[in-house]
Design a protein around this motif. Structure first.
Motif, PDB file in Angstrom:
ATOM      1  N   VAL A   9      35.443  41.085  39.727  1.00  0.00           N
ATOM      2  CA  VAL A   9      36.368  40.043  39.268  1.00  0.00           C
ATOM      3  C   VAL A   9      37.124  39.446  40.455  1.00  0.00           C
ATOM      4  CG1 VAL A   9      38.380  39.555  37.827  1.00  0.00           C
ATOM      5  CG2 VAL A   9      36.617  41.137  37.017  1.00  0.00           C
ATOM      6  N   THR A  10      37.130  38.119  40.507  1.00  0.00           N
ATOM      7  CA  THR A  10      37.872  37.404  41.553  1.00  0.00           C
ATOM      8  C   THR A  10      39.061  36.623  40.997  1.00  0.00           C
ATOM      9  OG1 THR A  10      36.363  35.505  41.351  1.00  0.00           O
ATOM     10  CG2 THR A  10      35.828  37.172  43.019  1.00  0.00           C
ATOM     11  N   ALA A  11      39.063  36.348  39.684  1.00  0.00           N
ATOM     12  CA  ALA A  11      40.172  35.600  39.077  1.00  0.00           C
ATOM     13  C   ALA A  11      40.165  35.821  37.569  1.00  0.00           C
ATOM     14  CB  ALA A  11      40.066  34.111  39.392  1.00  0.00           C
ATOM     15  N   ARG A  12      41.351  35.712  36.977  1.00  0.00           N
ATOM     16  CA  ARG A  12      41.509  35.835  35.521  1.00  0.00           C
ATOM     17  C   ARG A  12      42.481  34.776  35.053  1.00  0.00           C
ATOM     18  NH1 ARG A  12      45.704  38.208  32.760  1.00  0.00           N
ATOM     19  NH2 ARG A  12      45.318  38.925  30.610  1.00  0.00           N
ATOM     20  N   GLU A  13      42.081  33.994  34.051  1.00  0.00           N
ATOM     21  CA  GLU A  13      42.941  32.950  33.494  1.00  0.00           C
ATOM     22  C   GLU A  13      43.187  33.257  32.021  1.00  0.00           C
ATOM     23  OE1 GLU A  13      41.012  29.236  34.105  1.00  0.00           O
ATOM     24  OE2 GLU A  13      40.787  29.509  36.269  1.00  0.00           O
ATOM     25  N   PHE A  14      44.431  33.568  31.670  1.00  0.00           N
ATOM     26  CA  PHE A  14      44.779  33.862  30.282  1.00  0.00           C
ATOM     27  C   PHE A  14      45.273  32.589  29.612  1.00  0.00           C
ATOM     28  CE2 PHE A  14      48.129  35.296  27.221  1.00  0.00           C
ATOM     29  CZ  PHE A  14      47.245  35.723  26.232  1.00  0.00           C
ATOM     30  N   GLY A  59      45.747  32.353  26.120  1.00  0.00           N
ATOM     31  CA  GLY A  59      46.230  32.636  24.775  1.00  0.00           C
ATOM     32  C   GLY A  59      45.093  33.035  23.857  1.00  0.00           C
ATOM     33  N   SER A  60      44.357  32.039  23.357  1.00  0.00           N
ATOM     34  CA  SER A  60      43.255  32.321  22.443  1.00  0.00           C
ATOM     35  C   SER A  60      42.019  32.831  23.161  1.00  0.00           C
ATOM     36  CB  SER A  60      42.890  31.054  21.661  1.00  0.00           C
ATOM     37  OG  SER A  60      42.460  30.025  22.533  1.00  0.00           O
ATOM     38  N   GLU A  61      41.966  32.646  24.481  1.00  0.00           N
ATOM     39  CA  GLU A  61      40.812  33.115  25.243  1.00  0.00           C
ATOM     40  C   GLU A  61      41.244  33.505  26.653  1.00  0.00           C
ATOM     41  OE1 GLU A  61      37.826  30.138  25.974  1.00  0.00           O
ATOM     42  OE2 GLU A  61      39.307  28.595  26.416  1.00  0.00           O
ATOM     43  N   THR A  62      40.389  34.298  27.273  1.00  0.00           N
ATOM     44  CA  THR A  62      40.587  34.681  28.668  1.00  0.00           C
ATOM     45  C   THR A  62      39.343  34.292  29.445  1.00  0.00           C
ATOM     46  OG1 THR A  62      41.946  36.578  28.034  1.00  0.00           O
ATOM     47  CG2 THR A  62      41.037  36.581  30.262  1.00  0.00           C
ATOM     48  N   ILE A  63      39.533  33.561  30.527  1.00  0.00           N
ATOM     49  CA  ILE A  63      38.408  33.164  31.376  1.00  0.00           C
ATOM     50  C   ILE A  63      38.392  34.082  32.589  1.00  0.00           C
ATOM     51  CG2 ILE A  63      37.402  31.321  32.764  1.00  0.00           C
ATOM     52  CD1 ILE A  63      38.773  29.347  30.826  1.00  0.00           C
ATOM     53  N   VAL A  64      37.274  34.755  32.763  1.00  0.00           N
ATOM     54  CA  VAL A  64      37.120  35.705  33.861  1.00  0.00           C
ATOM     55  C   VAL A  64      36.092  35.160  34.830  1.00  0.00           C
ATOM     56  CG1 VAL A  64      36.496  38.062  34.508  1.00  0.00           C
ATOM     57  CG2 VAL A  64      37.672  37.626  32.333  1.00  0.00           C
ATOM     58  N   ALA A  65      36.458  35.094  36.111  1.00  0.00           N
ATOM     59  CA  ALA A  65      35.538  34.642  37.156  1.00  0.00           C
ATOM     60  C   ALA A  65      35.244  35.804  38.080  1.00  0.00           C
ATOM     61  CB  ALA A  65      36.142  33.479  37.934  1.00  0.00           C
ATOM     62  N   GLY A  66      34.004  35.843  38.558  1.00  0.00           N
ATOM     63  CA  GLY A  66      33.641  36.928  39.450  1.00  0.00           C
ATOM     64  C   GLY A  66      32.387  36.624  40.235  1.00  0.00           C
ATOM     65  N   SER A 107      24.230  39.551  43.512  1.00  0.00           N
ATOM     66  CA  SER A 107      23.434  38.619  44.315  1.00  0.00           C
ATOM     67  C   SER A 107      24.306  37.697  45.158  1.00  0.00           C
ATOM     68  CB  SER A 107      22.548  37.773  43.400  1.00  0.00           C
ATOM     69  OG  SER A 107      23.353  36.956  42.549  1.00  0.00           O
ATOM     70  N   GLY A 108      25.625  37.690  44.900  1.00  0.00           N
ATOM     71  CA  GLY A 108      26.543  36.807  45.604  1.00  0.00           C
ATOM     72  C   GLY A 108      26.835  35.528  44.851  1.00  0.00           C
ATOM     73  N   GLU A 109      26.156  35.298  43.735  1.00  0.00           N
ATOM     74  CA  GLU A 109      26.377  34.085  42.945  1.00  0.00           C
ATOM     75  C   GLU A 109      27.630  34.240  42.085  1.00  0.00           C
ATOM     76  OE1 GLU A 109      22.253  32.218  41.688  1.00  0.00           O
ATOM     77  OE2 GLU A 109      22.174  34.393  41.484  1.00  0.00           O
ATOM     78  N   ALA A 110      28.260  33.109  41.788  1.00  0.00           N
ATOM     79  CA  ALA A 110      29.478  33.107  40.971  1.00  0.00           C
ATOM     80  C   ALA A 110      29.119  33.128  39.490  1.00  0.00           C
ATOM     81  CB  ALA A 110      30.325  31.884  41.286  1.00  0.00           C
ATOM     82  N   LEU A 111      29.969  33.747  38.701  1.00  0.00           N
ATOM     83  CA  LEU A 111      29.783  33.792  37.251  1.00  0.00           C
ATOM     84  C   LEU A 111      31.139  33.695  36.580  1.00  0.00           C
ATOM     85  CD1 LEU A 111      27.355  34.429  35.166  1.00  0.00           C
ATOM     86  CD2 LEU A 111      28.517  36.624  34.908  1.00  0.00           C
ATOM     87  N   ARG A 112      31.211  32.901  35.503  1.00  0.00           N
ATOM     88  CA  ARG A 112      32.436  32.784  34.715  1.00  0.00           C
ATOM     89  C   ARG A 112      32.113  33.112  33.270  1.00  0.00           C
ATOM     90  NH1 ARG A 112      36.597  29.459  36.953  1.00  0.00           N
ATOM     91  NH2 ARG A 112      37.071  28.466  34.981  1.00  0.00           N
ATOM     92  N   ALA A 113      33.037  33.823  32.624  1.00  0.00           N
ATOM     93  CA  ALA A 113      32.871  34.177  31.214  1.00  0.00           C
ATOM     94  C   ALA A 113      34.118  33.770  30.449  1.00  0.00           C
ATOM     95  CB  ALA A 113      32.628  35.673  31.070  1.00  0.00           C
ATOM     96  N   SER A 114      33.917  33.234  29.244  1.00  0.00           N
ATOM     97  CA  SER A 114      35.013  32.865  28.361  1.00  0.00           C
ATOM     98  C   SER A 114      35.033  33.856  27.206  1.00  0.00           C
ATOM     99  CB  SER A 114      34.821  31.432  27.838  1.00  0.00           C
ATOM    100  OG  SER A 114      35.841  31.086  26.932  1.00  0.00           O
ATOM    101  N   VAL A 151      41.831  42.613  32.523  1.00  0.00           N
ATOM    102  CA  VAL A 151      41.014  42.909  33.692  1.00  0.00           C
ATOM    103  C   VAL A 151      41.815  42.568  34.940  1.00  0.00           C
ATOM    104  CG1 VAL A 151      38.806  42.534  32.533  1.00  0.00           C
ATOM    105  CG2 VAL A 151      39.942  40.610  33.661  1.00  0.00           C
ATOM    106  N   ARG A 152      41.466  43.198  36.044  1.00  0.00           N
ATOM    107  CA  ARG A 152      42.198  43.000  37.292  1.00  0.00           C
ATOM    108  C   ARG A 152      41.255  42.480  38.370  1.00  0.00           C
ATOM    109  NH1 ARG A 152      43.042  47.788  35.297  1.00  0.00           N
ATOM    110  NH2 ARG A 152      41.721  48.782  36.891  1.00  0.00           N
ATOM    111  N   VAL A 153      41.801  41.729  39.302  1.00  0.00           N
ATOM    112  CA  VAL A 153      41.014  41.264  40.441  1.00  0.00           C
ATOM    113  C   VAL A 153      40.500  42.484  41.201  1.00  0.00           C
ATOM    114  CG1 VAL A 153      41.103  40.057  42.659  1.00  0.00           C
ATOM    115  CG2 VAL A 153      42.253  39.086  40.653  1.00  0.00           C
TER     116      VAL A 153
END
Length: 373
Positions: A301-306, A308-315, A319-326, A333-335
């Motif tokens: 995990v590299t970032a977390r955006e709360f 309210g109704s959802e949390t967006i997690v970036a990491g 492989s080194g590629e970026a991934l975001r999940a809603s 979760v913690r960085v």
């Protein structure tokens, strides 16, 4: 109401082409949104329809009659601009009246038209005020009212909400959609905001570099983007794009691996049944990822955006590629933490090396706005 048709429309400024062979039909009574990044030609295209820009080549038809040679006033359209462009020395009533006087509307019709527009937009109590006494939302209603009183064949909106704050934009978005339902008029709306496009349109036209990339309903473009650009442009957060290797196994299955082979999926076969290895891109929307203890897609995990109704997690994947999940709700979760996701094969998108979507046979219909829970 009017049906508009563009046939081979081009536009050049000097020797620089900005609109390339646009063919487009806009149905009577539809709400069509032109969307795309800055500089893609959406406002230029709208201005050509309005008659504010000359067409370099091609034809524009309204209700079957060619109109690209007509003056703007003769086309029967009304345009709402990004700036309100209200006359500061006139009252709101006089602002609404001015356009009708200019087009020589009979005096007996002017007051009823203004009263009807004011009633529709709920601005009757503002008619005696000057523009300086209005809020941004009220000024935008007046600008729309100035278009309504003309009783046009079609309404043209050029980014009308871009000067408003976020909360007011959401409110005005709903008001314009409600106005379309009440009037049943043909409306063409230009925006760079894909959220506006997805929430307002009957039909979305996605533009890039003066060309139409894809047009269709919001659900069609969300579920079946024709290429990587459309897939990445529509949807918030943007679709994840992972380098992948595909293998067509005869006529039955198509397997794809990503993240250095750590993710392996079996998808329905490709429609063209091509066999052999294929370098491709795997598209996964953030809302189609689910937390799973032993999931194949593991990120740091590299970032977390709360929100309210959802949390967006970036990491970052291994492989080194970026991934975001809603993810729905509040996710703790913690960085720096390592977490994993599962990906549902029924929601995957595969693009070839040119960014064109590969058609996967027997894929179920995905409805816009629906998520797996």
């Amino acid at each position: 109401m009017a049906r508009l048709e563009l046939k081979g429309v081009r536009k050049s400024f000097g020797g620089t082409p900005v609109i390339h062979d646009i063919d487009l039909a806009i149905d009577e009574g539809s709400f069509t949104v032109f969307v795309g990044p800055s500089g893609c030609g959406k406002s230029t295209l709208l201005r050509m329809i309005a008659g504010l820009e000359e067409v370099s080549a091609g034809e524009i038809h309204i209700d079957g009659a060619r109109c690209d040679h007509l003056l703007p006033s003769a086309r029967g359209m009304a345009m709402v601009f990004q700036s309100y462009a209200l006359y500061p020395h006139m009252s709101i009533y006089e602002n609404l009246r001015f356009g009708l006087v200019c087009q020589k509307t009979p005096k007996a019709e002017i007051k009823p038209r203004i009263e009807r527009a004011a009633d529709i937009l709920q601005i009757a109590h503002l008619l005696d005020r000057k523009p300086a006494q209005l809020s941004g939302g009220q000024s935008q209603r007046v600008a729309i009212g100035r278009a309504i009183v003309k009783e046009p064949k079609a309404f043209l909106f050029d980014e009308p909400l871009s000067n408003l704050d976020a909360e007011l934009r959401v409110k005005m978005r709903g008001e314009i959609v409600a106005l379309h339902r009440r009037l049943g008029s043909t409306m063409i709306y230009v925006t760079h905001d894909q959220v506006e496009a997805m929430t307002m349109a009957d039909t979305i036209v996605v533009l890039r570099n003066g060309r139409i990339e894809q047009s269709g309903t919001p659900a069609e473009l969300y579920a079946r983007p024709k290429n990587q650009f459309v897939a990445g442009f529509l949807g918030s957060p943007q679709m994840n794009m992972l380098s992948a290797l595909g293998l067509q196994s005869g006529e039955n299955r198509f397997s794809v691996s990503a993240d250095g082979g750590r993710l392996r999926l079996q998808l329905p076969r490709l429609a063209d049944a091509t066999t052999g290895d294929l370098r491709c891109t795997l598209g996964i929307r953030p809302e189609h990822l689910e937390l799973a203890e032993g999931g194949a897609l593991r990120i740091t995990v590299t970032a977390r955006e709360f929100l309210g109704s959802e949390t967006i997690v970036a990491g970052t994947l291994e492989s080194g590629e970026a991934l975001r999940a809603s993810l729905r709700g509040a996710i703790d979760v913690r960085v720096g933490q390592s977490i994993a996701f599962d990906a549902d094969p029924t929601h995957m998108h595969v693009f070839d090396q040119d960014g064109v979507a590969l058609e996967i046979a027997e894929q179920p219909v995905i409805h816009a706005g629906m998520r797996r829970v």
